[in-house]
Enzyme design. Structure first.
Site, PDB file in Angstrom:
ATOM      1  N   HIS A  82      -1.422 -12.792  -6.797  1.00 20.98           N
ATOM      2  CA  HIS A  82      -1.265 -11.312  -5.367  1.00 20.98           C
ATOM      3  C   HIS A  82      -2.249 -12.030  -4.073  1.00 20.98           C
ATOM      4  CE1 HIS A  82      -2.753  -7.377  -3.696  1.00 20.98           C
ATOM      5  NE2 HIS A  82      -4.405  -7.944  -4.232  1.00 20.98           N
ATOM      6  N   ASP A 161      -6.538   5.680  -7.274  1.00 15.02           N
ATOM      7  CA  ASP A 161      -6.777   3.987  -6.389  1.00 15.02           C
ATOM      8  C   ASP A 161      -6.374   4.426  -5.106  1.00 15.02           C
ATOM      9  OD1 ASP A 161      -7.606   1.806  -5.523  1.00 15.02           O
ATOM     10  OD2 ASP A 161      -5.639   1.067  -5.124  1.00 15.02           O
ATOM     11  N   ARG A 168     -12.724   5.864   0.328  1.00  8.08           N
ATOM     12  CA  ARG A 168     -13.164   4.612   0.360  1.00  8.08           C
ATOM     13  C   ARG A 168     -13.639   4.321   2.261  1.00  8.08           C
ATOM     14  NH1 ARG A 168     -11.471   0.239  -3.109  1.00  8.08           N
ATOM     15  NH2 ARG A 168     -12.598  -1.190  -1.465  1.00  8.08           N
ATOM     16  N   LYS A 187      -3.935  -1.892  -9.927  1.00  6.09           N
ATOM     17  CA  LYS A 187      -2.246  -1.777  -9.373  1.00  6.09           C
ATOM     18  C   LYS A 187      -1.652  -3.336 -10.436  1.00  6.09           C
ATOM     19  CE  LYS A 187      -4.523  -1.788  -5.722  1.00  6.09           C
ATOM     20  NZ  LYS A 187      -4.308  -1.347  -4.394  1.00  6.09           N
TER      21      LYS A 187
END
Ligand code: URA
Length: 436
Positions: A82, A161, A168, A187
Site C-alpha cells: 500500500h 471508514d 473528516r 481497509k
C-alpha cells in the site's frame, strides 16, 4: 453507554476502551449517532490523539463494519502493498508481475485517485477492456492460477471508514496520524493479505510533509498490523519529486511496461525492489534481504517477469497486445514540448504541483465523480540533479487542450533550475515489526 460521556472523555484527554470505540463506530455507521457528534469526536481525537491500543481498536472496529475477506483458500502466503499516495507512483503495476514470477501470491485491492495523487485502478482502466471488478471467488481463483490480481475495493470494505473519511474531509480532521493510520489499516486488514508492505511517502507530494510525522504514521500502522496478527513492514520513501518520469494513467502503465522490459527509471526500480524484497522475505520465499533484492533486480533487468503482466491483463479481460505495443497508450493526445527557460541543474521539483498539472489536463479527479482522461499527462524529461540548457525540452505534455496553459505554468513554476546539483535520497528509513 452514552455518546456524550465518550465525547467528554476524549475531549479531556483520557484513553477510550475498545468497547467505547466499538460503540461509537457501530452506532455512527448505523446512522444512530449524528454527524455533529461524530465531528466533535474526530476533532477531539485530532487534538488529544489516541495511543496504539486505541488506534488499533479503531482500525479493527472500522474493518469489522463491512466485508472482511478470508483469502485462506488461496494456496500460500498472500502479499499486498500500500502506498500512502504520491505522484507517478506506478509501483503496483511493476511489483505484482515481478513478485508473481518469483512465486508470491499478490492479492491486491486498490483504490482510485483523488486530487493530485493517482490510483492504480484508474491506471489499469487505461488498458482497453481491463476489468477491475471481480467477485471474490474470481479474484481468489485468479491469484491461485497466475499468482496475481489487482481489483478495485468493493463498496463494502470498511464502510465506517468511508463515511468517516467523508466527514473528516469537511471538518478539517484529515491530518491526524491515528485517524489516517486506522483508516488505511482498516481497509488493508479487511482485504485479507497475510503480509503487507506499506510505502509511506514523505515530501511535498505526500500527505506527510516531514520525516517525523511520516515515521510516526509508519510506526503506528506497523504496530496496528502486529496487534492484528499480520506481518507488516513500512518503508519511508521520498515524494518531493514524482516517481519515475511519467504522470497520468496510460502513460504510467506504459512506463511500468518499460520497467518490466528492463528499461525502467532508477527510482521506480529501487522502490519496487525494496518493497518486493520485504514481501519475498515475509512470505518465506527468500531468507536473505540482499539476495532477494539482487534476484528481483536481475529479473527486472532481463525482462523475464513481463509475461505475468500479460497474463493478468488477459485474465481480467484486457487487451494484452498493449504489452507488445505500449505506444497505443498514448491514445490521441497531442504532444507539447515544454522548454526550459534557464540553464543549470534541476535543483528542486514540487511533486504536488506536478500532480496538479496532470489533474488539470484531466489525468486526475478534483471531485469524486469527475471523469478521468486516460491518455493525458506529463513526461518529465528532466529530474532532480539533471543538467538542462535554456531552450531544451524539460517535459512533454500530453493533452487534449483542456488545462494546457495551466499545466505549462505549474510545471515551469515548480521545476526549479539553478547552479546546485542536488541528489534525492529515495529510501529514507525502514520500519519492521518487533518480531523480525
Ligand atoms: N488514505 C486513507 O485511506 N485514509 C486516510 O485517512 C488518509 C489516506
Amino acid at each position: 453507554m452514552h455518546i456524550l460521556d465518550i465525547l467528554i472523555k476524549k475531549r479531556d484527554g483520557y484513553k477510550l476502551t475498545k468497547e467505547e470505540i466499538d460503540f461509537i463506530i457501530t452506532e455512527y455507521t448505523k446512522g444512530r449517532i449524528p454527524d455533529y457528534q461524530m465531528s466533535a469526536f474526530l476533532m477531539a481525537v485530532f487534538f488529544r490523539g489516541m495511543d496504539d491500543e486505541e488506534s488499533t481498536s479503531l482500525a479493527l472496529s472500522m474493518r469489522d463494519s463491512g466485508d472482511v475477506f478470508d483469502l485462506s483458500d488461496i494456496n500460500g502466503i498472500k502479499v499486498d502493498k500500500h502506498s500512502t499516495g504520491g505522484v507517478g507512483d506506478k509501483v503496483t503495476l511493476v511489483l505484482g508481475p515481478l513478485l508473481a514470477h518469483h512465486g508470491a501470491k499478490f492479492a491486491k485491492m486498490s483504490g482510485r485517485g483523488l486530487g493530485h495523487t493517482g490510483g492504480t485502478i484508474d491506471k489499469l482502466e487505461s488498458i482497453p477492456g481491463f476489468n477491475t471488478v471481480l467477485g471474490i471467488d474470481e479474484f481468489k481463483d485468479q491469484v491461485n492460477r497466475i499468482g496475481l490480481a489487482v481489483v478495485g475495493q468493493s463498496g463494502d470494505i470498511a464502510p465506517a471508514d468511508k463515511k468517516i473519511y467523508a466527514l473528516r474531509d469537511v471538518t478539517a480532521t484529515v491530518e491526524s496520524i491515528p485517524l489516517i493510520a486506522s483508516s488505511i489499516m482498516s481497509k488493508k486488514l479487511a482485504s485479507g493479505a497475510d503480509c503487507i508492505c506499506l510505502d509511506v511517502k514523505v515530501g511535498s507530494g505526500a500527505f506527510m510533509k516531514n520525516m517525523e510525522d511520516a515515521e510516526k504514521l509508519a510506526r503506528l500502522m506497523v504496530e496496528i498490523g502486529q496487534l492484528a496478527k499480520r506481518e507488516v513492514t513500512a518503508i519511508l520513501t521520498n515524494m518531493d519529486e514524482p516517481l519515475g518520469h511519467k504522470i497520468g494513467n496510460g502513460l504510467e502503465v506504459l512506463e511500468a511496461i518499460e520497467t518490466l522490459k528492463g528499461n525502467g527509471p532508477a527510482d521506480l526500480v529501487e522502490v519496487t525492489i525494496e518493497i518486493g524484497a520485504h514481501l519475498l522475505l515475509d512470505s518465506k520465499i527468500e531468507s536473505d534481504f540482499d539476495v532477494a533484492k539482487d534476484k528481483l533486480r536481475e529479473t527486472l533487468k532481463n525482462g523475464s517477469s513481463l509475461y505475468k503482466l500479460k497474463e493478468m491483463i488477459e485474465a481480467q479481460g484486457g487487451d494484452p497486445s498493449v504489452v507488445d505495443n505500449p505506444n497505443m497508450l498514448y491514445g490521441t493526445a497531442k504532444k507539447y514540448e515544454l522548454k526550459s527557460i534557464s540553464s543549470g541543474y534541476v535543483e528542486k521539483m514540487d511533486a504536488l504541483s506536478l500532480g496538479l498539472a496532470g489533474m488539470r489536463l484531466g489525468a486526475g479527479r478534483e471531485k469524486k465523480d469527475d471523469q478521468i482522461i486516460h491518455d493525458v499527462g506529463l513526461d518529465l524529461i528532466k529530474k532532480i540533479g539533471d543538467m538542462v540548457s535554456k531552450g531544451e525540452t524539460i517535459a512533454i505534455i500530453y493533452h487534449h487542450e483542456r488545462g494546457l496553459e495551466e499545466a505549462k505554468k505549474l510545471i515551469l513554476d515548480n521545476i526549479i533550475v539553478g547552479p546546485k546539483r542536488n541528489k534525492t535520497v529515495l529510501i529514507e528509513k525502514t520500519i519492521v515489526n518487533n518480531k523480525k
